[in-house]
Motif scaffolding. Structure first.
Motif, PDB file in Angstrom:
ATOM      1  N   GLU A 140      -2.261 -37.150  58.310  1.00 57.03           N
ATOM      2  CA  GLU A 140      -1.532 -35.743  59.032  1.00 57.03           C
ATOM      3  C   GLU A 140      -0.419 -35.497  58.217  1.00 57.03           C
ATOM      4  OE1 GLU A 140       0.746 -36.448  62.682  1.00 57.03           O
ATOM      5  OE2 GLU A 140       0.353 -38.105  62.541  1.00 57.03           O
TER       6      GLU A 140
ATOM      7  N   GLY B 132      -9.457 -26.756  59.412  1.00 53.86           N
ATOM      8  CA  GLY B 132      -8.584 -25.738  59.336  1.00 53.86           C
ATOM      9  C   GLY B 132      -6.891 -26.357  59.364  1.00 53.86           C
ATOM     10  N   LEU B 133      -6.817 -27.373  59.465  1.00 56.71           N
ATOM     11  CA  LEU B 133      -5.360 -28.178  59.742  1.00 56.71           C
ATOM     12  C   LEU B 133      -4.944 -28.390  58.133  1.00 56.71           C
ATOM     13  CD1 LEU B 133      -5.923 -30.742  62.541  1.00 56.71           C
ATOM     14  CD2 LEU B 133      -4.844 -28.820  62.777  1.00 56.71           C
ATOM     15  N   GLN B 134      -3.665 -28.305  58.112  1.00 55.36           N
ATOM     16  CA  GLN B 134      -2.777 -29.015  56.920  1.00 55.36           C
ATOM     17  C   GLN B 134      -2.779 -30.348  56.896  1.00 55.36           C
ATOM     18  OE1 GLN B 134       0.532 -26.565  55.377  1.00 55.36           O
ATOM     19  NE2 GLN B 134      -0.404 -24.678  55.695  1.00 55.36           N
TER      20      GLN B 134
ATOM     21  N   LEU C 275      -2.728 -27.072  48.321  1.00 54.67           N
ATOM     22  CA  LEU C 275      -1.824 -25.842  48.371  1.00 54.67           C
ATOM     23  C   LEU C 275      -0.374 -26.223  47.568  1.00 54.67           C
ATOM     24  CD1 LEU C 275      -2.039 -25.381  52.379  1.00 54.67           C
ATOM     25  CD2 LEU C 275      -3.291 -24.440  50.519  1.00 54.67           C
TER      26      LEU C 275
ATOM     27  N   ARG D 134       0.079 -31.440  49.350  1.00 59.30           N
ATOM     28  CA  ARG D 134      -0.033 -30.684  50.725  1.00 59.30           C
ATOM     29  C   ARG D 134      -1.402 -29.876  50.533  1.00 59.30           C
ATOM     30  NH1 ARG D 134       3.050 -27.950  54.701  1.00 59.30           N
ATOM     31  NH2 ARG D 134       4.985 -28.568  53.688  1.00 59.30           N
ATOM     32  N   ALA D 135      -2.444 -29.946  51.521  1.00 58.48           N
ATOM     33  CA  ALA D 135      -3.750 -29.485  51.445  1.00 58.48           C
ATOM     34  C   ALA D 135      -4.121 -28.869  52.504  1.00 58.48           C
ATOM     35  CB  ALA D 135      -4.937 -30.520  50.850  1.00 58.48           C
ATOM     36  N   SER D 136      -5.046 -28.138  52.642  1.00 59.37           N
ATOM     37  CA  SER D 136      -5.718 -27.497  53.876  1.00 59.37           C
ATOM     38  C   SER D 136      -7.100 -28.076  54.007  1.00 59.37           C
ATOM     39  CB  SER D 136      -5.895 -26.042  53.725  1.00 59.37           C
ATOM     40  OG  SER D 136      -6.621 -25.492  54.920  1.00 59.37           O
ATOM     41  N   ASP D 137      -7.561 -28.508  55.271  1.00 60.54           N
ATOM     42  CA  ASP D 137      -8.913 -29.341  55.523  1.00 60.54           C
ATOM     43  C   ASP D 137      -9.862 -28.122  55.634  1.00 60.54           C
ATOM     44  OD1 ASP D 137     -11.065 -30.194  56.306  1.00 60.54           O
ATOM     45  OD2 ASP D 137      -9.674 -31.735  57.809  1.00 60.54           O
ATOM     46  N   ARG D 138     -10.775 -28.019  54.937  1.00 56.65           N
ATOM     47  CA  ARG D 138     -11.916 -26.881  54.918  1.00 56.65           C
ATOM     48  C   ARG D 138     -12.499 -26.973  56.479  1.00 56.65           C
ATOM     49  NH1 ARG D 138     -15.502 -25.922  50.231  1.00 56.65           N
ATOM     50  NH2 ARG D 138     -15.996 -23.940  51.327  1.00 56.65           N
TER      51      ARG D 138
ATOM     52  N   TYR E  12     -10.796 -30.798  50.730  1.00 57.98           N
ATOM     53  CA  TYR E  12      -9.177 -30.339  50.983  1.00 57.98           C
ATOM     54  C   TYR E  12      -8.828 -29.789  49.681  1.00 57.98           C
ATOM     55  CZ  TYR E  12     -10.207 -34.428  54.200  1.00 57.98           C
ATOM     56  OH  TYR E  12     -10.641 -35.299  54.963  1.00 57.98           O
TER      57      TYR E  12
END
Length: 410
Positions: free
Chosen positions: A90, A33-35, A17, A26-30, A14
């Protein structure tokens, strides 16, 4: 955990961000691709206690994932990064209830009722699955622009630092050192609702005052100090649904109003059978039966009565077309024929107030009229007289002419 950068990762997956709130990122799932939202949890430092807490967290996360209820923020993952544990959910881009009230003031009754219904439904699902939320507050309730309400923070059910959170949203028994239960969730739910409609947390010992309808009764019931006196989430859902059906029936003002009347009392019937009744307005209640305040001379359901109910009066049915003293606008059977012990006059009186008041408001043309309830006395109850009669009479004691129920005048 302090600071963040676009290249920092949690759990090797993760990418952080930015900050959302405190320990939530807040993070982006590698992988997808979802935040997402990633929250650091404060688990015990002791290795043994930490292992037990992590196992409990995983059980809660798995159970919450199986709920698949639209009222809950979805839990995606539980990860360990260094010596810190995190829960991944989520990302819901919507203001919290706390933020909404701070910016715009209290919710109006319609929006507050819709919020309450959705949260109660979510808690009904959670408690039915054996999940205690443990951190309901205006900060974990998110209000979407589409009217959908989401409840976050279920991972706090295993947070050993929960006592450090705002005590204004902890049930009295938790402040006294108790463990989280469905009942403590319900008190916190009531405290969040208090903020929603009154823009402030509840005050210890003070009875919340917010109207006399279903929402006000739910609020007062949830904030009962004794855990067993609080309504269950299921009862809250039932009470609000029945009130909604009754309101729709009152707008139609048709001959089928009595079906809504029967349904409107359902939540109260469940409560009386369980020894609990939502907080209700005061209504004069007179007992009937051999040892009662009044005596009924034959069946009176749906009838007009020759005299107005008063202590020592014998009540019998007469034609509504002529002058009469009162009218029975609803007759309710709290127990549906079940064999139960006499609950006591006070319990019956509270039930009658809660069940008869919305009937009066919805289906009676109330000008110059007042409500009185006839409830069984002990001896009558023992012989099968178990119905509650909701009756209207003239406030000045004068005679009535013509039926006073909407759609029944004539």
């Amino acid at each position: 955990m302090t600071g963040f950068s676009p290249t920092r990762m949690i759990g090797g997956r993760y990418v952080v961000l930015g900050d959302i709130d405190g320990t939530v990122r807040r993070a982006s799932d590698r992988v997808t691709g979802l935040q997402v939202a990633v929250e650091e949890l404060r688990l015990p430092h002791d290795p043994g206690e930490r292992t037990l807490a992590r196992e409990q967290l995983l059980r809660v996360a798995r159970a919450a994932g199986r709920l698949d209820h639209p009222g809950f923020v979805t839990i995606h993952d539980v990860v360990t990064d260094g010596d810190a544990d995190h829960i991944v959910t989520e990302l819901v881009d919507a203001p919290t209830l706390a933020e909404r009230v701070a910016a715009d003031g209290p919710l109006d009754e319609r929006e507050a009722t819709a919020m309450t219904r959705q949260l109660a439904s979510a808690l009904q699902a959670a408690h039915g699955a054996g999940i205690v939320h443990g951190d309901i507050s205006p900060h974990t309730v998110r209000l979407g622009p589409d009217g959908k309400v989401r409840l976050a923070g279920v991972g706090k059910a295993v947070d050993p630092q929960r006592a450090a959170r705002d005590p204004g949203f902890l049930a009295p028994e938790l402040r006294d050192g108790g463990q989280p239960t469905p009942e403590s969730d319900l008190w916190a739910f009531g405290a969040a609702l208090h903020v929603a409609v009154l823009a402030r947390p509840p005050t210890d010992g003070a009875v919340p005052v917010f109207g006399g309808g279903a929402l006000g009764s739910v609020l007062a019931g949830l904030l009962q100090r004794v855990p067993r006196d609080r309504p269950s989430a299921r009862q809250v859902v039932g009470a609000l649904d029945d009130a909604h059906r009754l309101a729709r029936a009152s707008r139609r003002r048709g001959r089928r109003w009595w079906w809504a009347v029967a349904g409107a009392a359902l939540g109260l019937l469940l409560g009386l059978a369980a020894g609990f009744v939502l907080a209700t307005p005061r209504v004069e209640a007179l007992t009937y039966g051999p040892d009662g305040d009044v005596r009924l001379d034959g069946p009176v359901a749906g009838a007009c009565l020759a005299a107005a109910p008063a202590t020592g009066v014998v009540l019998d049915a007469v034609d509504c077309a002529g002058p009469h003293g009162a009218e029975v606008v609803a007759t309710l059977d709290p127990f549906g024929g079940r064999d139960v012990p006499y609950p006591g006059q006070e319990a019956f009186s509270r039930f009658a107030a809660g069940a008869c008041t919305p009937v009066f408001d919805a289906v009676v043309e109330p000008s110059g009229l007042e409500l009185v309830a006839l409830v069984p006395a002990r001896a009558g109850f023992a012989t099968g007289q178990r119905e509650v009669h909701c009756v209207v009479r003239a406030t000045d004691g004068s005679a009535l002419d013509g039926g006073r129920v909407a759609g029944k005048r004539g």
